[in-house]
Design an enzyme around this catalytic site. Structure first.
Site, PDB file in Angstrom:
ATOM      1  N   GLY A 216       0.817  -1.205   0.000  1.00 21.63           N
ATOM      2  CA  GLY A 216       0.000   0.000   0.000  1.00 21.63           C
ATOM      3  C   GLY A 216       0.855   1.261   0.000  1.00 21.63           C
ATOM      4  O   GLY A 216       1.971   1.288  -0.537  1.00 21.63           O
ATOM      5  N   SER A 217       0.355   2.284   0.649  1.00 21.63           N
ATOM      6  CA  SER A 217       1.000   3.601   0.575  1.00 21.63           C
ATOM      7  C   SER A 217       2.333   3.679   1.295  1.00 21.63           C
ATOM      8  O   SER A 217       3.075   4.648   1.111  1.00 21.63           O
ATOM      9  CB  SER A 217       0.054   4.671   1.116  1.00 21.63           C
TER      10      SER A 217
END
Length: 484
Positions: A216-217
């Site tokens: 993810g981020s």
């Protein structure tokens, strides 16, 4: 000598020679093979005929040998707080072999390693009982406890490193298991083993080392590093060439940001603070797949990491343009272990130097004399010192005023990055909550942490790296700092 006697003598000589050849072949050529055969029970009996050495954390053993009853195996292994330490030690079972440190360091722990030849020889003259040596780990008991308790009944993992040395300080995975429940060879041990094998939650899976997730981020830290290292952007507060909306290359799909955050032409600092998908997706496309792969590899992606326990390789894929843009924000085929993402945070905290992760600090003879001491080793340099310090400023802004404020620690500089990774077909399942971070004190950066929460009882809309994972990382960092 008459002819018949001579023939008999020659025949007997040939038989004796054949017997000598066969005996030496068995004793020297096939010795190791025969010793390791499952059918050779005598080897296993000897293995458990004396006390096994211990695995040490903070000067204290987390394992011990206990005498067994009604068995020709005299001793079996036991663990103190087994579920908490199992992801570190692994198991050692009379019936089901061993894993992780218990397996890799078996020669030292049983006393059979060649490094302990002198001790074994000396004990023959002194009459002392044979004993195994000890394995001293780098683990921090307070950090491990904070990680394990922080995860609680949630499924997930924590990895924590000393950025300056690569020493592993915590390695937690939940749900876990107690290795003591199947350390023997009774029917009870067998039932406990079978129950664990059938458990759908996979408590014996070391999620910190052996499970890969879409990061993810949190991966935007790597993408930002690639932008700085390749000169795509040099001023972390200058505007980027990032339109809003941003359509993925060669596609009609528009990349979305979370909520209505102002990401158009946002600076690198602001884009990381607010976790702008559009900015980092376009950076990944602007750099291209090969440059992104090269930068990810410097952080440890696409290779096995040995601690000495092997961690599964994290993957930054060779891919087409749309997928590469998505991989740049930690989605698509991008996969990472918690250890790998702790390595990312550690490299940034250590001014661009990534140290080889390790968790065996020392091996000891039964006399507690050291026979091996680990020397720290630099693995790579993903970032220049200047760019690492720029990225530190960006990550520290995330914690001060961005999505990672729940990791703030009074009097300590903390840098971090949240992540909420999509999970399931068309994001149909609860996302994974991530947080990577480091803490800096006056003496440097003593700890870098990665936390992933794989599932939780929280509502889907409440699952976030900042909400679920950051408080766990904070507790681990505080545990390390308070012990120094």
């Amino acid at each position: 000598m008459n002819k018949p006697l001579r023939r008999i003598a020659i025949f007997c000589g040939v038989l004796i020679l054949a017997l000598l050849v066969r005996t030496n072949y068995l004793q020297y050529v096939r010795a190791d093979e025969l010793n390791t055969r499952d059918e050779n029970r005598r080897v296993r009996i000897e293995r458990y005929a004396h006390e096994r050495g211990n695995i040490i954390v903070d000067g204290n053993p987390v394992t011990s040998s206990v005498e067994t009853k009604d068995s020709d195996f005299k001793y079996k292994q036991s663990w103190k707080n087994g579920p908490m330490w199992a992801p570190v030690t692994g198991y050692s079972s009379q019936a089901f072999d061993a894993s992780q440190l218990e397996k890799l360091e078996d020669g030292i722990l049983t006393g059979n390693d060649d490094q302990l030849f002198f001790d074994r020889t000396l004990s023959m003259f002194t009459g002392e009982k044979k004993q195994g040596g000890n394995v001293v780990t780098t683990l921090n008991a307070a950090a491990q406890k904070a990680a394990f308790q922080g995860l609680g009944d949630k499924k997930g993992a924590v990895a924590a490193l000393d950025p300056q040395t690569g020493a592993i300080l915590a390695l937690a995975s939940t749900p876990s298991y107690d290795p003591s429940t199947f350390a023997g060879n009774s029917d009870k041990d067998s039932k406990a083993w079978q129950k664990l094998q059938k458990d759908e939650n996979k408590p014996m899976l070391n999620r910190a080392l052996r499970e890969t997730y879409p990061p993810g981020s949190t991966f935007k830290v790597v993408t930002a590093a690639a932008a700085l290292e390749n000169g795509l952007y040099t001023d972390i507060d200058g505007k980027t060439n990032s339109p809003l909306p941003y359509r993925l290359p060669q596609s009609t799909t528009v990349l979305q940001n979370e909520g209505s955050i102002p990401c158009e032409n946002a600076s690198l600092r602001e884009a990381l603070r607010m976790s702008c998908n559009t900015v980092f997706g376009k950076i990944s496309d602007d750099l291209g797949n090969q440059k992104m792969m090269d930068e990810a590899a410097k952080f440890g992606f696409n290779k096995d990491i040995f601690t000495p326990v092997r961690a599964d390789a994290s993957i930054y894929p060779k891919d087409n343009r749309p997928q590469n843009a998505m991989a740049g924000i930690g989605q698509a085929s991008n996969r990472a272990t918690p250890l790998q993402m702790a390595m990312v945070a550690a490299a940034v905290a250590n001014d661009g130097k990534l140290m080889q992760p390790y968790m065996v600090a020392e091996r000891q003879a039964p006399s507690i004399d050291p026979i091996y001491t680990h020397e720290k080793e630099e693995l790579s340099r993903p970032l220049s010192g200047e760019n690492a310090q720029k990225l530190q400023q960006m990550m520290e802004t995330v914690v001060k005023s961005g999505t990672g404020t729940k990791a703030l620690i009074d009097g300590v500089t903390v840098g971090g990055k949240t992540g909420t990774a999509q999970h399931g077909l068309n994001n149909s399942e609860k996302p994974y909550a991530w947080f990577i971070s480091y803490a800096k004190t006056s003496s440097g950066s003593p700890v870098a942490v990665a936390v992933v929460v794989e599932d939780s009882s929280a509502n889907r809309d409440d699952v976030s790296g900042g909400g679920l994972a950051a408080p766990i990382a904070k507790a681990v960092m505080e545990a390390v700092i308070n012990k120094r």
